[in-house]
Write a protein that holds these residues in place. Structure first.
Motif, PDB file in Angstrom:
ATOM      1  N   GLU A 137       0.846  -1.182   0.000  1.00 20.53           N
ATOM      2  CA  GLU A 137       0.000   0.000   0.000  1.00 20.53           C
ATOM      3  C   GLU A 137       0.880   1.230   0.000  1.00 20.53           C
ATOM      4  O   GLU A 137       1.898   1.272   0.675  1.00 20.53           O
ATOM      5  CB  GLU A 137      -0.852   0.001   1.280  1.00 20.53           C
ATOM      6  CG  GLU A 137      -1.741   1.199   1.382  1.00 20.53           C
ATOM      7  CD  GLU A 137      -2.608   1.185   2.637  1.00 20.53           C
ATOM      8  OE1 GLU A 137      -2.456   0.264   3.466  1.00 20.53           O
ATOM      9  OE2 GLU A 137      -3.421   2.105   2.764  1.00 20.53           O
ATOM     10  N   GLY A 138       0.496   2.229  -0.778  1.00 19.18           N
ATOM     11  CA  GLY A 138       1.267   3.471  -0.756  1.00 19.18           C
ATOM     12  C   GLY A 138       0.875   4.371  -1.893  1.00 19.18           C
ATOM     13  O   GLY A 138      -0.058   4.087  -2.644  1.00 19.18           O
ATOM     14  N   GLY A 139       1.603   5.476  -2.037  1.00 24.13           N
ATOM     15  CA  GLY A 139       1.386   6.382  -3.155  1.00 24.13           C
ATOM     16  C   GLY A 139       1.595   5.629  -4.464  1.00 24.13           C
ATOM     17  O   GLY A 139       2.424   4.716  -4.529  1.00 24.13           O
ATOM     18  N   ALA A 140       0.835   6.019  -5.505  1.00 21.90           N
ATOM     19  CA  ALA A 140       0.893   5.280  -6.766  1.00 21.90           C
ATOM     20  C   ALA A 140       2.329   5.239  -7.309  1.00 21.90           C
ATOM     21  O   ALA A 140       2.836   4.197  -7.722  1.00 21.90           O
ATOM     22  CB  ALA A 140      -0.051   5.911  -7.782  1.00 21.90           C
ATOM     23  N   ARG A 141       2.966   6.378  -7.287  1.00 23.70           N
ATOM     24  CA  ARG A 141       4.343   6.437  -7.794  1.00 23.70           C
ATOM     25  C   ARG A 141       5.257   5.555  -6.955  1.00 23.70           C
ATOM     26  O   ARG A 141       6.034   4.770  -7.478  1.00 23.70           O
ATOM     27  CB  ARG A 141       4.869   7.882  -7.766  1.00 23.70           C
ATOM     28  CG  ARG A 141       4.226   8.783  -8.779  1.00 23.70           C
ATOM     29  CD  ARG A 141       4.942   8.664 -10.121  1.00 23.70           C
ATOM     30  NE  ARG A 141       4.010   8.960 -11.199  1.00 23.70           N
ATOM     31  CZ  ARG A 141       3.920  10.108 -11.835  1.00 23.70           C
ATOM     32  NH1 ARG A 141       4.716  11.093 -11.536  1.00 23.70           N
ATOM     33  NH2 ARG A 141       3.032  10.276 -12.781  1.00 23.70           N
ATOM     34  N   ALA A 142       5.129   5.705  -5.644  1.00 22.59           N
ATOM     35  CA  ALA A 142       6.020   4.960  -4.744  1.00 22.59           C
ATOM     36  C   ALA A 142       5.849   3.461  -4.942  1.00 22.59           C
ATOM     37  O   ALA A 142       6.831   2.724  -5.037  1.00 22.59           O
ATOM     38  CB  ALA A 142       5.744   5.350  -3.299  1.00 22.59           C
ATOM     39  N   VAL A 143       4.620   3.012  -5.033  1.00 26.67           N
ATOM     40  CA  VAL A 143       4.378   1.570  -5.152  1.00 26.67           C
ATOM     41  C   VAL A 143       4.956   1.040  -6.453  1.00 26.67           C
ATOM     42  O   VAL A 143       5.616  -0.001  -6.478  1.00 26.67           O
ATOM     43  CB  VAL A 143       2.863   1.242  -5.058  1.00 26.67           C
ATOM     44  CG1 VAL A 143       2.583  -0.179  -5.524  1.00 26.67           C
ATOM     45  CG2 VAL A 143       2.375   1.428  -3.634  1.00 26.67           C
ATOM     46  N   LEU A 144       4.730   1.772  -7.535  1.00 29.54           N
ATOM     47  CA  LEU A 144       5.201   1.211  -8.795  1.00 29.54           C
ATOM     48  C   LEU A 144       6.652   1.580  -9.104  1.00 29.54           C
ATOM     49  O   LEU A 144       7.318   0.879  -9.856  1.00 29.54           O
ATOM     50  CB  LEU A 144       4.260   1.584  -9.938  1.00 29.54           C
ATOM     51  CG  LEU A 144       2.953   0.763  -9.888  1.00 29.54           C
ATOM     52  CD1 LEU A 144       2.067   1.055 -11.078  1.00 29.54           C
ATOM     53  CD2 LEU A 144       3.194  -0.734  -9.823  1.00 29.54           C
ATOM     54  N   ASP A 145       7.155   2.655  -8.505  1.00 33.40           N
ATOM     55  CA  ASP A 145       8.563   2.982  -8.751  1.00 33.40           C
ATOM     56  C   ASP A 145       9.490   2.135  -7.877  1.00 33.40           C
ATOM     57  O   ASP A 145      10.628   1.875  -8.226  1.00 33.40           O
ATOM     58  CB  ASP A 145       8.829   4.473  -8.503  1.00 33.40           C
ATOM     59  CG  ASP A 145       8.173   5.339  -9.582  1.00 33.40           C
ATOM     60  OD1 ASP A 145       7.751   4.759 -10.607  1.00 33.40           O
ATOM     61  OD2 ASP A 145       8.071   6.556  -9.393  1.00 33.40           O
ATOM     62  N   ASN A 146       8.956   1.719  -6.738  1.00 33.88           N
ATOM     63  CA  ASN A 146       9.800   0.940  -5.838  1.00 33.88           C
ATOM     64  C   ASN A 146       9.003  -0.212  -5.226  1.00 33.88           C
ATOM     65  O   ASN A 146       8.749  -0.250  -4.025  1.00 33.88           O
ATOM     66  CB  ASN A 146      10.350   1.871  -4.741  1.00 33.88           C
ATOM     67  CG  ASN A 146      11.331   1.144  -3.854  1.00 33.88           C
ATOM     68  OD1 ASN A 146      11.891   0.112  -4.241  1.00 33.88           O
ATOM     69  ND2 ASN A 146      11.517   1.650  -2.645  1.00 33.88           N
TER      70      ASN A 146
END
Ligand SMILES: Nc1ncnc2c1ncn2[C@@H]1O[C@H](COP(=O)(O)OP(=O)(O)OP(=O)(O)O)[C@@H](O)[C@H]1O
Ligand SMILES: [Mg+2]
Length: 274
Positions: A239-248
């Motif tokens: 779970e997390g910010g969209a960018r954060a989840v998919l970037d990392n």
């Protein structure tokens, strides 16, 4: 800050194999999540059978959790009672997966809009036909159509994209605070999906709506969500910010999702850049 929606340790078991069976399937296991008052788009993604629709049904009060608590604006989600349900549905509206199933083929689409307008008129006062048409038109304009374009039409006389936009307009008529959209574009032509989900971003900004967007389509989730929840076998695994989840991505499943996004959407622009 108070919560718009909160799920606290929510679990849902379904009985398998008839009323007398003792076998159960755990559709959702110990899920906690919250939406604040600030409008946001929360995407829930995950493989088939991971419990996404079960969460949607519980948030909409269509089914009760086996254990745990769901609150909307600090009060338990209304599952029972006609008056309570209607008050709740004024604020929390569903957008269904298949617009061709949501609309009876023999019924003109404007009738759905008018019925919703009649049922959810402001102050509960019986509105005139002119008021009803105004409410329907106002909702349609938000999604780029007008009443003149859909009036008198049967579902098959509209395209899949137009019909799904009409379904979204219908959901807007009660002026809800939260939309729960379970796979809203999976039956829509791939070329139109981004345009429809971009409407969600626009509605968030224009109307201050929060949206729970359930999808298999990671590319669209990535571009419109503020936050993403990834589910697997009934549990939240990331779970997390969209960018954060998919970037990392932390979880092997989210890594696989990231690859799917990258390979599926070379030509897409993030909604925030459009
Ligand atoms: N009404 C029901 N009765 C019994 N089992 C159910 C019921 N609804 C869902 N389930 C089971 O609960 C689990 C979660 O299902 P759910 O429909 O919530 O998953 P999903 O993530 O929405 O899947 P999909 O991506 O295919 O729509 C599955 O194992 C499913 O078979
Ligand atoms: Mg589902």
């Amino acid at each position: 800050m108070s919560d718009l929606l909160s799920l606290s340790h929510v679990t849902k078991l379904y009985r398998q194999g008839g009323m007398l069976s003792r076998r159960h399937v755990t559709a959702v296991r110990d899920v906690s999540l919250r939406l604040g008052e600030e409008p946001e788009i929360l995407s829930i993604v995950g493989e088939s059978g991971s419990g996404k629709s079960t969460i949607a049904a519980m948030i909409l009060g269509q089914t009760a959790p086996t254990s745990g608590i769901l609150n909307f604006r600090g009060r338990p989600v209304a599952v029972h009672g006609k008056v309570e349900r209607r008050a709740f549905m004024r604020e929390v509206q569903p957008v269904l997966q298949n617009p061709f199933e949501a609309f009876n083929p023999l019924k003109k689409v404007d009738r759905y809009l008018f019925e919703t307008a009649r049922n959810f008129s402001p102050d509960g006062i019986r509105p005139s036909q002119a008021d009803i048409e105004r409410m329907a038109d106002r909702a349609l304009v938000h999604i780029g159509l007008t009443l003149a374009e859909v009036k008198g039409r049967f579902p098959h006389e509209l395209s899949g994209g137009q019909l799904q936009r009409t379904a979204i307009a219908r959901a807007l008529i009660p002026q809800p605070r939260l939309l729960v959209a379970d796979e809203p574009v999976s039956m829509v032509d791939a070329s139109l999906r981004m345009a429809i989900v971009n409407l969600f971003s626009q509605l968030k900004k224009e109307l201050g709506l929060s949206i729970i967007y359930i999808t298999h389509d990671l590319a669209t989730a990535y571009y419109i969500s503020d936050r993403i929840i990834i589910m697997k076998k009934g549990e939240i695994v990331e779970e997390g910010g969209a960018r954060a989840v998919l970037d990392n991505p932390q979880h092997p499943y989210s890594r696989a999702l990231k690859e799917a996004v990258l390979s599926a959407s070379p030509d897409m622009e993030p909604a925030s850049l459009v």
